[in-house]
Design a protein around this motif. Structure first.
Motif, PDB file in Angstrom:
ATOM      1  N   ARG A  18      62.978  10.421  17.372  1.00  0.00           N
ATOM      2  CA  ARG A  18      63.249  11.851  17.517  1.00  0.00           C
ATOM      3  C   ARG A  18      63.972  12.167  18.825  1.00  0.00           C
ATOM      4  N   TYR A  19      63.682  11.430  19.884  1.00  0.00           N
ATOM      5  CA  TYR A  19      64.354  11.677  21.158  1.00  0.00           C
ATOM      6  C   TYR A  19      65.831  11.281  21.094  1.00  0.00           C
ATOM      7  N   VAL A  20      66.114  10.183  20.450  1.00  0.00           N
ATOM      8  CA  VAL A  20      67.502   9.752  20.289  1.00  0.00           C
ATOM      9  C   VAL A  20      68.265  10.766  19.436  1.00  0.00           C
ATOM     10  N   LEU A  21      67.634  11.252  18.408  1.00  0.00           N
ATOM     11  CA  LEU A  21      68.267  12.266  17.558  1.00  0.00           C
ATOM     12  C   LEU A  21      68.565  13.546  18.345  1.00  0.00           C
ATOM     13  N   ILE A  22      67.595  14.005  19.111  1.00  0.00           N
ATOM     14  CA  ILE A  22      67.768  15.234  19.881  1.00  0.00           C
ATOM     15  C   ILE A  22      68.864  15.059  20.929  1.00  0.00           C
ATOM     16  N   ILE A  23      68.851  13.933  21.630  1.00  0.00           N
ATOM     17  CA  ILE A  23      69.869  13.683  22.656  1.00  0.00           C
ATOM     18  C   ILE A  23      71.257  13.561  22.022  1.00  0.00           C
ATOM     19  N   SER A  24      71.369  12.909  20.901  1.00  0.00           N
ATOM     20  CA  SER A  24      72.673  12.759  20.250  1.00  0.00           C
ATOM     21  C   SER A  24      73.207  14.113  19.772  1.00  0.00           C
ATOM     22  N   VAL A  25      72.352  14.938  19.202  1.00  0.00           N
ATOM     23  CA  VAL A  25      72.775  16.280  18.782  1.00  0.00           C
ATOM     24  C   VAL A  25      73.212  17.090  20.000  1.00  0.00           C
ATOM     25  N   PHE A  26      72.459  16.987  21.070  1.00  0.00           N
ATOM     26  CA  PHE A  26      72.810  17.705  22.298  1.00  0.00           C
ATOM     27  C   PHE A  26      74.172  17.249  22.830  1.00  0.00           C
ATOM     28  N   LEU A  27      74.413  15.951  22.852  1.00  0.00           N
ATOM     29  CA  LEU A  27      75.685  15.429  23.350  1.00  0.00           C
ATOM     30  C   LEU A  27      76.857  15.868  22.478  1.00  0.00           C
ATOM     31  N   VAL A  28      76.686  15.819  21.180  1.00  0.00           N
ATOM     32  CA  VAL A  28      77.748  16.278  20.281  1.00  0.00           C
ATOM     33  C   VAL A  28      78.023  17.759  20.523  1.00  0.00           C
ATOM     34  N   TRP A  29      76.979  18.516  20.658  1.00  0.00           N
ATOM     35  CA  TRP A  29      77.133  19.943  20.924  1.00  0.00           C
ATOM     36  C   TRP A  29      77.900  20.178  22.228  1.00  0.00           C
ATOM     37  N   MET A  30      77.514  19.499  23.289  1.00  0.00           N
ATOM     38  CA  MET A  30      78.132  19.721  24.602  1.00  0.00           C
ATOM     39  C   MET A  30      79.579  19.225  24.652  1.00  0.00           C
ATOM     40  N   PHE A  31      79.894  18.148  23.974  1.00  0.00           N
ATOM     41  CA  PHE A  31      81.244  17.604  24.038  1.00  0.00           C
ATOM     42  C   PHE A  31      82.229  18.314  23.121  1.00  0.00           C
ATOM     43  N   LEU A  33      81.311  21.285  20.611  1.00  0.00           N
ATOM     44  CA  LEU A  33      81.064  22.595  20.022  1.00  0.00           C
ATOM     45  C   LEU A  33      80.846  23.716  21.031  1.00  0.00           C
ATOM     46  N   ASP A  34      80.433  23.405  22.212  1.00  0.00           N
ATOM     47  CA  ASP A  34      80.122  24.416  23.206  1.00  0.00           C
ATOM     48  C   ASP A  34      81.401  25.058  23.744  1.00  0.00           C
ATOM     49  N   GLU A  35      81.306  26.270  24.253  1.00  0.00           N
ATOM     50  CA  GLU A  35      82.486  26.938  24.795  1.00  0.00           C
ATOM     51  C   GLU A  35      82.950  26.272  26.090  1.00  0.00           C
ATOM     52  N   ASN A  36      82.091  25.554  26.770  1.00  0.00           N
ATOM     53  CA  ASN A  36      82.450  24.806  27.974  1.00  0.00           C
ATOM     54  C   ASN A  36      82.558  23.314  27.675  1.00  0.00           C
ATOM     55  N   SER A  37      83.065  22.989  26.533  1.00  0.00           N
ATOM     56  CA  SER A  37      83.113  21.600  26.093  1.00  0.00           C
ATOM     57  C   SER A  37      84.124  20.782  26.880  1.00  0.00           C
ATOM     58  N   TYR A  38      84.033  19.503  26.732  1.00  0.00           N
ATOM     59  CA  TYR A  38      84.952  18.574  27.380  1.00  0.00           C
ATOM     60  C   TYR A  38      86.387  18.841  26.933  1.00  0.00           C
ATOM     61  N   LEU A  39      86.576  19.130  25.679  1.00  0.00           N
ATOM     62  CA  LEU A  39      87.918  19.398  25.157  1.00  0.00           C
ATOM     63  C   LEU A  39      88.529  20.638  25.802  1.00  0.00           C
ATOM     64  N   ASN A  40      87.726  21.674  25.972  1.00  0.00           N
ATOM     65  CA  ASN A  40      88.225  22.884  26.638  1.00  0.00           C
ATOM     66  C   ASN A  40      88.576  22.611  28.092  1.00  0.00           C
ATOM     67  N   HIS A  41      87.740  21.837  28.759  1.00  0.00           N
ATOM     68  CA  HIS A  41      88.014  21.497  30.155  1.00  0.00           C
ATOM     69  C   HIS A  41      89.310  20.709  30.287  1.00  0.00           C
ATOM     70  N   ARG A  42      89.563  19.811  29.352  1.00  0.00           N
ATOM     71  CA  ARG A  42      90.803  19.039  29.379  1.00  0.00           C
ATOM     72  C   ARG A  42      92.022  19.944  29.224  1.00  0.00           C
ATOM     73  N   GLU A  43      91.948  20.903  28.314  1.00  0.00           N
ATOM     74  CA  GLU A  43      93.051  21.855  28.130  1.00  0.00           C
ATOM     75  C   GLU A  43      93.256  22.702  29.390  1.00  0.00           C
TER      76      GLU A  43
END
Length: 106
Positions: A18-31, A33-43
């Motif tokens: 369950r911890y691996v699942l939660i951390i993986s979902v969190f990482l996908v979200w942050m990289f 889906l989030d408005e401050n995502s890595y992709l937005n920062h790169r742009e």
């Protein structure tokens, strides 16, 4: 292979933790889906770099224009500039434009 044997494999245990699942979902979200995502920062970083280059270009143009303005404070230089750039002339003066043919003839 039965379900119980499949379930006891170490990789499956790790993935279903369950911890691996939660951390993986969190990482996908942050990289992605989030408005401050890595992709937005790169742009944003690309845009910042582009704007810095534009700022540098315009500062150099301002410097050139200031030098030209300083040079044109002299009346003779101002007249020369007006004649060369804007084809102006004094009264009772004729101007002849000489253009050279740059094409080679056969």
């Amino acid at each position: 292979m039965t379900f119980k044997q499949f379930k006891n494999k170490p990789i499956i245990k790790l993935i279903t933790n369950r911890y691996v699942l939660i951390i993986s979902v969190f990482l996908v979200w942050m990289f992605f889906l989030d408005e401050n995502s890595y992709l937005n920062h790169r742009e944003f970083d690309k845009e910042i770099k582009k704007l810095k280059n534009e700022k540098e270009y315009y500062n150099s143009e301002i410097k050139k224009d200031k030098e030209l303005i300083d040079k044109l404070q002299n009346k003779e230089d101002l007249e020369k500039f007006a004649r060369e750039e804007y084809k102006m002339k004094k009264e009772n003066e004729d101007i002849y434009l000489i253009e050279y043919d740059t094409l080679k003839k056969k």
